[in-house]
Design a protein around this motif. Structure first.
Motif, PDB file in Angstrom:
ATOM      1  N   MET A   1      17.964   0.182 -10.216  1.00  0.00           N
ATOM      2  CA  MET A   1      16.692   0.853 -10.477  1.00  0.00           C
ATOM      3  C   MET A   1      16.522   1.270 -11.923  1.00  0.00           C
ATOM      4  N   GLU A   2      15.262   1.497 -12.271  1.00  0.00           N
ATOM      5  CA  GLU A   2      14.933   1.961 -13.616  1.00  0.00           C
ATOM      6  C   GLU A   2      15.574   3.330 -13.843  1.00  0.00           C
ATOM      7  N   GLY A   3      16.055   3.558 -15.071  1.00  0.00           N
ATOM      8  CA  GLY A   3      16.570   4.872 -15.402  1.00  0.00           C
ATOM      9  C   GLY A   3      18.024   5.068 -15.015  1.00  0.00           C
TER      10      GLY A   3
ATOM     11  N   LEU B   1      11.170   4.379   1.100  1.00  0.00           N
ATOM     12  CA  LEU B   1      11.561   5.737   0.726  1.00  0.00           C
ATOM     13  C   LEU B   1      10.464   6.432  -0.068  1.00  0.00           C
ATOM     14  N   GLU B   2       9.465   5.673  -0.492  1.00  0.00           N
ATOM     15  CA  GLU B   2       8.382   6.260  -1.299  1.00  0.00           C
ATOM     16  C   GLU B   2       7.053   6.185  -0.584  1.00  0.00           C
ATOM     17  N   ASN B   3       7.132   6.103   0.732  1.00  0.00           N
ATOM     18  CA  ASN B   3       5.894   6.061   1.498  1.00  0.00           C
ATOM     19  C   ASN B   3       5.026   4.839   1.191  1.00  0.00           C
TER      20      ASN B   3
ATOM     21  N   ASP C   1      15.563  -3.460 -13.119  1.00  0.00           N
ATOM     22  CA  ASP C   1      14.316  -2.839 -13.572  1.00  0.00           C
ATOM     23  C   ASP C   1      14.504  -2.235 -14.960  1.00  0.00           C
ATOM     24  N   GLU C   2      13.992  -2.911 -15.952  1.00  0.00           N
ATOM     25  CA  GLU C   2      14.003  -2.466 -17.345  1.00  0.00           C
ATOM     26  C   GLU C   2      15.364  -1.995 -17.857  1.00  0.00           C
ATOM     27  N   PRO C   3      16.338  -2.895 -17.861  1.00  0.00           N
ATOM     28  CA  PRO C   3      17.663  -2.490 -18.341  1.00  0.00           C
ATOM     29  C   PRO C   3      17.681  -2.112 -19.823  1.00  0.00           C
TER      30      PRO C   3
ATOM     31  N   GLY D   1       4.427  -7.624 -17.452  1.00  0.00           N
ATOM     32  CA  GLY D   1       3.085  -7.147 -17.135  1.00  0.00           C
ATOM     33  C   GLY D   1       2.887  -5.773 -17.720  1.00  0.00           C
ATOM     34  N   SER D   2       1.620  -5.373 -17.857  1.00  0.00           N
ATOM     35  CA  SER D   2       1.335  -4.090 -18.485  1.00  0.00           C
ATOM     36  C   SER D   2       1.779  -2.946 -17.575  1.00  0.00           C
ATOM     37  N   ASN D   3       1.771  -1.730 -18.120  1.00  0.00           N
ATOM     38  CA  ASN D   3       2.136  -0.552 -17.336  1.00  0.00           C
ATOM     39  C   ASN D   3       1.247  -0.442 -16.117  1.00  0.00           C
ATOM     40  N   GLY D   4       1.861  -0.197 -14.978  1.00  0.00           N
ATOM     41  CA  GLY D   4       1.078   0.001 -13.769  1.00  0.00           C
ATOM     42  C   GLY D   4       0.661  -1.285 -13.077  1.00  0.00           C
ATOM     43  N   ALA D   5       1.075  -2.434 -13.590  1.00  0.00           N
ATOM     44  CA  ALA D   5       0.692  -3.716 -12.971  1.00  0.00           C
ATOM     45  C   ALA D   5       1.318  -3.871 -11.584  1.00  0.00           C
ATOM     46  N   GLY D   6       2.462  -3.207 -11.378  1.00  0.00           N
ATOM     47  CA  GLY D   6       3.110  -3.271 -10.066  1.00  0.00           C
ATOM     48  C   GLY D   6       4.479  -3.937 -10.081  1.00  0.00           C
ATOM     49  N   LYS D   7       5.108  -3.975 -11.252  1.00  0.00           N
ATOM     50  CA  LYS D   7       6.413  -4.657 -11.353  1.00  0.00           C
ATOM     51  C   LYS D   7       7.487  -3.914 -10.557  1.00  0.00           C
ATOM     52  N   SER D   8       7.589  -2.612 -10.793  1.00  0.00           N
ATOM     53  CA  SER D   8       8.620  -1.846 -10.065  1.00  0.00           C
ATOM     54  C   SER D   8       8.327  -1.861  -8.570  1.00  0.00           C
ATOM     55  N   THR D   9       7.064  -1.797  -8.219  1.00  0.00           N
ATOM     56  CA  THR D   9       6.683  -1.847  -6.805  1.00  0.00           C
ATOM     57  C   THR D   9       7.138  -3.164  -6.186  1.00  0.00           C
TER      58      THR D   9
ATOM     59  N   THR E   1      -3.066   4.361   1.613  1.00  0.00           N
ATOM     60  CA  THR E   1      -4.372   4.365   0.939  1.00  0.00           C
ATOM     61  C   THR E   1      -4.419   3.536  -0.338  1.00  0.00           C
ATOM     62  N   ILE E   2      -3.406   3.701  -1.209  1.00  0.00           N
ATOM     63  CA  ILE E   2      -3.501   3.058  -2.526  1.00  0.00           C
ATOM     64  C   ILE E   2      -2.902   1.662  -2.481  1.00  0.00           C
ATOM     65  N   GLN E   3      -3.738   0.645  -2.613  1.00  0.00           N
ATOM     66  CA  GLN E   3      -3.211  -0.716  -2.619  1.00  0.00           C
ATOM     67  C   GLN E   3      -2.765  -1.075  -4.035  1.00  0.00           C
TER      68      GLN E   3
ATOM     69  N   VAL F   1       0.858  -1.183   0.000  1.00  0.00           N
ATOM     70  CA  VAL F   1       0.000   0.000   0.000  1.00  0.00           C
ATOM     71  C   VAL F   1       0.900   1.240   0.000  1.00  0.00           C
ATOM     72  N   TYR F   2       0.570   2.234  -0.849  1.00  0.00           N
ATOM     73  CA  TYR F   2       1.276   3.520  -0.825  1.00  0.00           C
ATOM     74  C   TYR F   2       0.445   4.528  -0.031  1.00  0.00           C
ATOM     75  N   ASN F   3       1.120   5.364   0.726  1.00  0.00           N
ATOM     76  CA  ASN F   3       0.465   6.463   1.461  1.00  0.00           C
ATOM     77  C   ASN F   3      -0.719   5.989   2.301  1.00  0.00           C
TER      78      ASN F   3
HETATM   79  P1  ATP Z   1       5.646   0.625 -15.249  1.00  0.00           P
HETATM   80  O1  ATP Z   1       6.192  -0.335 -16.204  1.00  0.00           O
HETATM   81  O2  ATP Z   1       4.725   1.634 -15.879  1.00  0.00           O
HETATM   82  O3  ATP Z   1       6.656   1.236 -14.327  1.00  0.00           O
HETATM   83  P2  ATP Z   1       4.915  -1.134 -13.121  1.00  0.00           P
HETATM   84  O4  ATP Z   1       4.250  -2.444 -13.399  1.00  0.00           O
HETATM   85  O5  ATP Z   1       6.342  -1.153 -12.771  1.00  0.00           O
HETATM   86  O6  ATP Z   1       4.643  -0.206 -14.334  1.00  0.00           O
HETATM   87  P3  ATP Z   1       4.553   0.336 -10.709  1.00  0.00           P
HETATM   88  O7  ATP Z   1       5.547   1.384 -11.087  1.00  0.00           O
HETATM   89  O8  ATP Z   1       4.912  -0.649  -9.681  1.00  0.00           O
HETATM   90  O9  ATP Z   1       4.070  -0.449 -11.990  1.00  0.00           O
HETATM   91  O10 ATP Z   1       3.201   1.078 -10.296  1.00  0.00           O
HETATM   92  C1  ATP Z   1       2.031   0.367  -9.938  1.00  0.00           C
HETATM   93  C2  ATP Z   1       0.978   1.336  -9.437  1.00  0.00           C
HETATM   94  O11 ATP Z   1       1.421   1.949  -8.242  1.00  0.00           O
HETATM   95  C3  ATP Z   1       0.669   2.453 -10.400  1.00  0.00           C
HETATM   96  O12 ATP Z   1      -0.722   2.666 -10.395  1.00  0.00           O
HETATM   97  C4  ATP Z   1       1.393   3.638  -9.819  1.00  0.00           C
HETATM   98  O13 ATP Z   1       0.702   4.843 -10.101  1.00  0.00           O
HETATM   99  C5  ATP Z   1       1.361   3.349  -8.335  1.00  0.00           C
HETATM  100  N1  ATP Z   1       2.546   3.919  -7.663  1.00  0.00           N
HETATM  101  C6  ATP Z   1       3.833   3.642  -7.950  1.00  0.00           C
HETATM  102  N2  ATP Z   1       4.676   4.314  -7.138  1.00  0.00           N
HETATM  103  C7  ATP Z   1       3.893   5.033  -6.309  1.00  0.00           C
HETATM  104  C8  ATP Z   1       4.157   5.952  -5.229  1.00  0.00           C
HETATM  105  N3  ATP Z   1       5.409   6.241  -4.849  1.00  0.00           N
HETATM  106  N4  ATP Z   1       3.100   6.517  -4.617  1.00  0.00           N
HETATM  107  C9  ATP Z   1       1.829   6.225  -4.992  1.00  0.00           C
HETATM  108  N5  ATP Z   1       1.514   5.369  -5.991  1.00  0.00           N
HETATM  109  C10 ATP Z   1       2.521   4.786  -6.645  1.00  0.00           C
END
Ligand code: ATP
Length: 247
Positions: A93-95, A59-61, A170-172, A40-48, A19-21, A15-17
């Motif tokens: 990390m990415e980037g 570090l990102e709450n 993360d996405e080399p 997985g698609s964008n936003g699926a949660g891979k980087s998380t 609130t956001i699961q 969960v971020y902040n």
């Molecule tokens: P991408 O390939 O686009 O990076 P991803 O699968 O790696 O996608 P994440 O970066 O893990 O996805 O993000 C998953 C969800 O978590 C997204 O909806 C994103 O907006 C949200 N999110 C990511 N980082 C944070 C943060 N620091 N605070 C709040 N929400 C976040």
């Protein structure tokens, strides 16, 4: 009994902040010595997922609110990222975040600071230069003047200095030309084979990831949709259509 995996992620929720699961009961396992691709698609949660494993989430709450993560047989719990680096877990990390104002060699030296107490072998820079001869050529040059591909090499090189057991990548391939992607992935595969370093590889480019990974996991909205040996995933109709573009 089979050797325990180097990494087990068991049913985690993130969960971020408060609130956001974002992760909803995600599990994955990395057998020792293997490369696991995470797609997985964008936003699926891979980087998380990677940040939850390395501890950078804090570090990102963000917080792991359920489930557990075992690295090398012990829970990661609330350990800080640098403590996990000392245990052999390194997150690229990415980037490709390198210190642009420092030289290549100074970037490698900076990577050793987190290791104090564990001792850094002088040979570790030689190892980096052996895998990435271009970094040796540019070792006295500012990292900010390196090409994108060379900066990615440096980002991976910093992980090698830490004698890692597990590297999270993360996405080399992001933003690199196909030729450079091929070059970097060939080196990543050699690091895995020759040093036995396990890896979790987040990639948009599924074909490239499958070429070096043993197992693949495909995520959708915070959990695993399909997983299995890459040979099997590469035959799956949905995977072919959505990730390999060959369906
Ligand atoms: P991408 O390939 O686009 O990076 P991803 O699968 O790696 O996608 P994440 O970066 O893990 O996805 O993000 C998953 C969800 O978590 C997204 O909806 C994103 O907006 C949200 N999110 C990511 N980082 C944070 C943060 N620091 N605070 C709040 N929400 C976040």
């Amino acid at each position: 009994p089979a050797e325990a995996p180097i990494l087990s992620v068991e049913n985690i929720e993130v969960v971020y902040n408060d609130t956001i699961q974002v992760l909803r009961g995600l599990s994955l396992h990395v057998p020792r010595g293997q490369v696991v691709a995470l797609l997985g698609s964008n936003g699926a949660g891979k980087s998380t997922t990677l940040k939850a494993i390395s501890g950078l989430l804090g570090l990102e709450n963000g917080a792991v609110t359920a489930g557990r993560i075992l690295f090398d047989g012990a829970p990661t719990g609330a350990e800080a990222p640098h403590a996990l680096v000392r245990r052999g877990l390194f997150h690229v990390m990415e980037g490709r975040r390198v210190f642009e104002d420092l030289t290549v060699e100074e970037n490698l030296t900076a990577a050793t600071f987190a290791l104090s107490g564990r001792g850094v072998k002088a040979a570790s820079f030689d190892l980096v230069y052996e895998y990435f001869p271009r970094l040796h050529e540019r070792r006295r040059g500012r990292a900010g003047y390196l090409s994108g591909g060379e900066q990615q090499m440096l980002a991976i090189g910093r992980a090698l200095v830490a004698s890692p057991k597990l590297i999270l990548l993360d996405e080399p391939s992001l933003g690199l030309s196909p030729i450079l992607v091929e070059e970097i992935f060939a080196i990543i595969a050699r690091i895995n084979r020759q040093m036995g370093v396990s890896m979790v590889l987040v990639e948009q480019n599924a074909a490239v990831a499958f070429a070096i990974a043993h197992t693949g996991y495909i995520m959708e909205t915070g959990k695993v949709q399909i997983d299995g040996p890459v040979e099997r995933l590469a035959r799956d109709e949905d995977v072919r259509e959505f990730y390999l573009g060959t369906g």
